[in-house]
Motif scaffolding. Structure first.
Motif, PDB file in Angstrom:
ATOM      1  N   ALA A  96       0.868  -1.181   0.000  1.00 46.07           N
ATOM      2  CA  ALA A  96       0.000   0.000   0.000  1.00 46.07           C
ATOM      3  C   ALA A  96       0.904   1.229   0.000  1.00 46.07           C
ATOM      4  O   ALA A  96       1.819   1.323   0.814  1.00 46.07           O
ATOM      5  CB  ALA A  96      -0.904   0.008   1.225  1.00 46.07           C
ATOM      6  N   ASN A  97       0.677   2.141  -0.931  1.00 48.52           N
ATOM      7  CA  ASN A  97       1.452   3.374  -1.025  1.00 48.52           C
ATOM      8  C   ASN A  97       0.512   4.555  -1.187  1.00 48.52           C
ATOM      9  O   ASN A  97      -0.599   4.402  -1.688  1.00 48.52           O
ATOM     10  CB  ASN A  97       2.437   3.321  -2.186  1.00 48.52           C
ATOM     11  CG  ASN A  97       3.577   2.374  -1.920  1.00 48.52           C
ATOM     12  OD1 ASN A  97       3.572   1.251  -2.401  1.00 48.52           O
ATOM     13  ND2 ASN A  97       4.547   2.792  -1.131  1.00 48.52           N
ATOM     14  N   GLY A  98       0.993   5.727  -0.775  1.00 47.42           N
ATOM     15  CA  GLY A  98       0.128   6.893  -0.784  1.00 47.42           C
ATOM     16  C   GLY A  98       0.636   8.052  -1.610  1.00 47.42           C
ATOM     17  O   GLY A  98       1.828   8.365  -1.618  1.00 47.42           O
ATOM     18  N   GLY A 132      18.744 -12.320  -1.859  1.00 49.40           N
ATOM     19  CA  GLY A 132      18.343 -13.239  -2.923  1.00 49.40           C
ATOM     20  C   GLY A 132      16.848 -13.348  -3.129  1.00 49.40           C
ATOM     21  O   GLY A 132      16.395 -13.962  -4.091  1.00 49.40           O
ATOM     22  N   SER A 133      16.056 -12.765  -2.238  1.00 53.30           N
ATOM     23  CA  SER A 133      14.605 -12.809  -2.426  1.00 53.30           C
ATOM     24  C   SER A 133      14.196 -11.791  -3.491  1.00 53.30           C
ATOM     25  O   SER A 133      14.662 -10.657  -3.500  1.00 53.30           O
ATOM     26  CB  SER A 133      13.863 -12.551  -1.114  1.00 53.30           C
ATOM     27  OG  SER A 133      14.168 -11.272  -0.605  1.00 53.30           O
ATOM     28  N   ILE A 134      13.357 -12.246  -4.407  1.00 56.05           N
ATOM     29  CA  ILE A 134      12.901 -11.408  -5.519  1.00 56.05           C
ATOM     30  C   ILE A 134      11.379 -11.489  -5.546  1.00 56.05           C
ATOM     31  O   ILE A 134      10.808 -12.566  -5.707  1.00 56.05           O
ATOM     32  CB  ILE A 134      13.511 -11.869  -6.851  1.00 56.05           C
ATOM     33  CG1 ILE A 134      15.042 -11.870  -6.755  1.00 56.05           C
ATOM     34  CG2 ILE A 134      13.040 -10.969  -7.999  1.00 56.05           C
ATOM     35  CD1 ILE A 134      15.741 -12.548  -7.904  1.00 56.05           C
ATOM     36  N   TRP A 135      10.731 -10.338  -5.375  1.00 64.95           N
ATOM     37  CA  TRP A 135       9.283 -10.267  -5.198  1.00 64.95           C
ATOM     38  C   TRP A 135       8.612  -9.533  -6.350  1.00 64.95           C
ATOM     39  O   TRP A 135       9.060  -8.451  -6.746  1.00 64.95           O
ATOM     40  CB  TRP A 135       8.952  -9.497  -3.932  1.00 64.95           C
ATOM     41  CG  TRP A 135       9.525 -10.046  -2.675  1.00 64.95           C
ATOM     42  CD1 TRP A 135      10.812  -9.893  -2.219  1.00 64.95           C
ATOM     43  CD2 TRP A 135       8.855 -10.832  -1.701  1.00 64.95           C
ATOM     44  NE1 TRP A 135      10.964 -10.530  -1.027  1.00 64.95           N
ATOM     45  CE2 TRP A 135       9.783 -11.120  -0.676  1.00 64.95           C
ATOM     46  CE3 TRP A 135       7.550 -11.319  -1.605  1.00 64.95           C
ATOM     47  CZ2 TRP A 135       9.449 -11.870   0.427  1.00 64.95           C
ATOM     48  CZ3 TRP A 135       7.223 -12.060  -0.485  1.00 64.95           C
ATOM     49  CH2 TRP A 135       8.163 -12.338   0.517  1.00 64.95           C
ATOM     50  N   ARG A 136       7.519 -10.082  -6.845  1.00 60.14           N
ATOM     51  CA  ARG A 136       6.621  -9.323  -7.713  1.00 60.14           C
ATOM     52  C   ARG A 136       5.768  -8.468  -6.793  1.00 60.14           C
ATOM     53  O   ARG A 136       5.230  -8.935  -5.801  1.00 60.14           O
ATOM     54  CB  ARG A 136       5.733 -10.252  -8.530  1.00 60.14           C
ATOM     55  CG  ARG A 136       4.706  -9.463  -9.334  1.00 60.14           C
ATOM     56  CD  ARG A 136       3.791 -10.354 -10.114  1.00 60.14           C
ATOM     57  NE  ARG A 136       2.737  -9.554 -10.725  1.00 60.14           N
ATOM     58  CZ  ARG A 136       1.714 -10.075 -11.347  1.00 60.14           C
ATOM     59  NH1 ARG A 136       1.603 -11.387 -11.466  1.00 60.14           N
ATOM     60  NH2 ARG A 136       0.793  -9.295 -11.862  1.00 60.14           N
ATOM     61  N   MET A 137       5.624  -7.190  -7.133  1.00 59.77           N
ATOM     62  CA  MET A 137       4.892  -6.261  -6.284  1.00 59.77           C
ATOM     63  C   MET A 137       3.534  -5.922  -6.889  1.00 59.77           C
ATOM     64  O   MET A 137       3.442  -5.589  -8.065  1.00 59.77           O
ATOM     65  CB  MET A 137       5.718  -4.988  -6.096  1.00 59.77           C
ATOM     66  CG  MET A 137       7.062  -5.252  -5.446  1.00 59.77           C
ATOM     67  SD  MET A 137       8.215  -3.887  -5.609  1.00 59.77           S
ATOM     68  CE  MET A 137       7.308  -2.542  -4.921  1.00 59.77           C
ATOM     69  N   VAL A 138       2.506  -6.004  -6.051  1.00 64.35           N
ATOM     70  CA  VAL A 138       1.173  -5.542  -6.389  1.00 64.35           C
ATOM     71  C   VAL A 138       0.888  -4.405  -5.409  1.00 64.35           C
ATOM     72  O   VAL A 138       0.925  -4.602  -4.194  1.00 64.35           O
ATOM     73  CB  VAL A 138       0.125  -6.662  -6.253  1.00 64.35           C
ATOM     74  CG1 VAL A 138      -1.270  -6.134  -6.540  1.00 64.35           C
ATOM     75  CG2 VAL A 138       0.471  -7.835  -7.164  1.00 64.35           C
ATOM     76  N   VAL A 139       0.645  -3.204  -5.932  1.00 63.44           N
ATOM     77  CA  VAL A 139       0.553  -2.010  -5.094  1.00 63.44           C
ATOM     78  C   VAL A 139      -0.848  -1.401  -5.177  1.00 63.44           C
ATOM     79  O   VAL A 139      -1.339  -1.100  -6.272  1.00 63.44           O
ATOM     80  CB  VAL A 139       1.594  -0.958  -5.543  1.00 63.44           C
ATOM     81  CG1 VAL A 139       1.506   0.290  -4.689  1.00 63.44           C
ATOM     82  CG2 VAL A 139       2.999  -1.536  -5.499  1.00 63.44           C
ATOM     83  N   VAL A 140      -1.465  -1.216  -4.013  1.00 62.07           N
ATOM     84  CA  VAL A 140      -2.721  -0.480  -3.909  1.00 62.07           C
ATOM     85  C   VAL A 140      -2.348   0.960  -3.560  1.00 62.07           C
ATOM     86  O   VAL A 140      -1.613   1.196  -2.598  1.00 62.07           O
ATOM     87  CB  VAL A 140      -3.648  -1.070  -2.831  1.00 62.07           C
ATOM     88  CG1 VAL A 140      -4.976  -0.318  -2.795  1.00 62.07           C
ATOM     89  CG2 VAL A 140      -3.871  -2.558  -3.072  1.00 62.07           C
ATOM     90  N   VAL A 141      -2.835   1.903  -4.348  1.00 69.55           N
ATOM     91  CA  VAL A 141      -2.469   3.308  -4.178  1.00 69.55           C
ATOM     92  C   VAL A 141      -3.635   4.079  -3.573  1.00 69.55           C
ATOM     93  O   VAL A 141      -4.776   3.967  -4.034  1.00 69.55           O
ATOM     94  CB  VAL A 141      -2.058   3.943  -5.529  1.00 69.55           C
ATOM     95  CG1 VAL A 141      -1.665   5.397  -5.351  1.00 69.55           C
ATOM     96  CG2 VAL A 141      -0.923   3.151  -6.157  1.00 69.55           C
ATOM     97  N   PHE A 142      -3.315   4.863  -2.553  1.00 69.24           N
ATOM     98  CA  PHE A 142      -4.303   5.682  -1.849  1.00 69.24           C
ATOM     99  C   PHE A 142      -3.899   7.152  -1.923  1.00 69.24           C
ATOM    100  O   PHE A 142      -2.715   7.460  -2.090  1.00 69.24           O
ATOM    101  CB  PHE A 142      -4.390   5.268  -0.377  1.00 69.24           C
ATOM    102  CG  PHE A 142      -4.923   3.884  -0.181  1.00 69.24           C
ATOM    103  CD1 PHE A 142      -6.284   3.663  -0.092  1.00 69.24           C
ATOM    104  CD2 PHE A 142      -4.069   2.805  -0.114  1.00 69.24           C
ATOM    105  CE1 PHE A 142      -6.794   2.378   0.074  1.00 69.24           C
ATOM    106  CE2 PHE A 142      -4.560   1.520   0.059  1.00 69.24           C
ATOM    107  CZ  PHE A 142      -5.923   1.309   0.155  1.00 69.24           C
ATOM    108  N   ALA A 143      -4.876   8.028  -1.770  1.00 69.13           N
ATOM    109  CA  ALA A 143      -4.617   9.469  -1.770  1.00 69.13           C
ATOM    110  C   ALA A 143      -5.065  10.077  -0.450  1.00 69.13           C
ATOM    111  O   ALA A 143      -6.038   9.622   0.164  1.00 69.13           O
ATOM    112  CB  ALA A 143      -5.368  10.149  -2.916  1.00 69.13           C
ATOM    113  N   LEU A 144      -4.345  11.109  -0.043  1.00 66.92           N
ATOM    114  CA  LEU A 144      -4.716  11.908   1.125  1.00 66.92           C
ATOM    115  C   LEU A 144      -4.109  13.289   0.923  1.00 66.92           C
ATOM    116  O   LEU A 144      -2.913  13.411   0.597  1.00 66.92           O
ATOM    117  CB  LEU A 144      -4.179  11.283   2.412  1.00 66.92           C
ATOM    118  CG  LEU A 144      -4.461  12.070   3.695  1.00 66.92           C
ATOM    119  CD1 LEU A 144      -5.952  12.037   4.030  1.00 66.92           C
ATOM    120  CD2 LEU A 144      -3.647  11.513   4.845  1.00 66.92           C
ATOM    121  N   ASP A 145      -4.930  14.326   1.102  1.00 58.66           N
ATOM    122  CA  ASP A 145      -4.450  15.697   0.969  1.00 58.66           C
ATOM    123  C   ASP A 145      -4.490  16.361   2.338  1.00 58.66           C
ATOM    124  O   ASP A 145      -5.540  16.380   2.995  1.00 58.66           O
ATOM    125  CB  ASP A 145      -5.317  16.474  -0.031  1.00 58.66           C
ATOM    126  CG  ASP A 145      -4.767  17.862  -0.292  1.00 58.66           C
ATOM    127  OD1 ASP A 145      -3.580  17.976  -0.654  1.00 58.66           O
ATOM    128  OD2 ASP A 145      -5.524  18.838  -0.118  1.00 58.66           O
TER     129      ASP A 145
END
Length: 160
Positions: A25-27, A98-111
């Motif tokens: 989760a990223n904003g 050595g760990s390699i991850w595929r990333m699935v990102v849910v994006v959120f907004a906040l002002d």
């Protein structure tokens, strides 16, 4: 020293994943037309605030938790507006162990109506709000640069 390398849309150079897909989760956190980014310790690049979603939590809850952990701000999770999910193959993080991850990102907004007092966490070197012009001069994590373009730069351009 960088302990992680990020890839997006470069199948020739992207390593094959060794771990299951990782939900994050990223904003897009803004204040008065500026975007908040953190300069990451793990790669010394600028990125969106956020991180991994734990097995027991929703992505929105993770965003609220990460905002507290990385910025010192307690924000009710319902204040975060879900914008999109970025999950295409090739969005990858490769770590020194050595760990390699595929990333699935849910994006959120906040002002934020006013620039908040922020606390830098152990994961960050620096926190800063950037104008659209300033973003052109910094190194943004490749797995976040398209998100910044899609949600911050395009929205700023639409306001002008």
């Amino acid at each position: 020293m960088s302990i992680v390398r990020f890839y997006r849309g470069d199948p020739e150079h992207t390593p094959k994943t060794t771990m299951p897909a990782h939900l994050g989760a990223n904003g897009i956190l803004t204040c008065r037309g500026k975007l908040l980014l953190e300069r990451r310790r793990d790669s010394d690049t600028w990125g969106l605030v956020g991180g991994g979603v734990k097995d027991w939590e929703t992505a929105r809850h993770a965003m609220a938790r990460e905002t507290y952990e990385e910025l010192g701000l307690r924000i009710p999770e319902e204040r975060f507006q879900k914008l999109a999910v970025y999950g295409e193959p090739g969005r990858v993080a490769a770590y020194q162990d050595g760990s390699i991850w595929r990333m699935v990102v849910v994006v959120f907004a906040l002002d934020f109506p006013e620039e908040p007092a922020l606390r830098i966490s152990a994961e960050s070197r620096e926190l800063r709000f950037f104008t659209p012009e300033e973003l052109k001069d910094i190194d943004i994590v490749i797995t976040h640069s398209d998100i910044v373009e899609d949600w911050f730069l395009k929205n700023i351009q639409n306001l002008n």
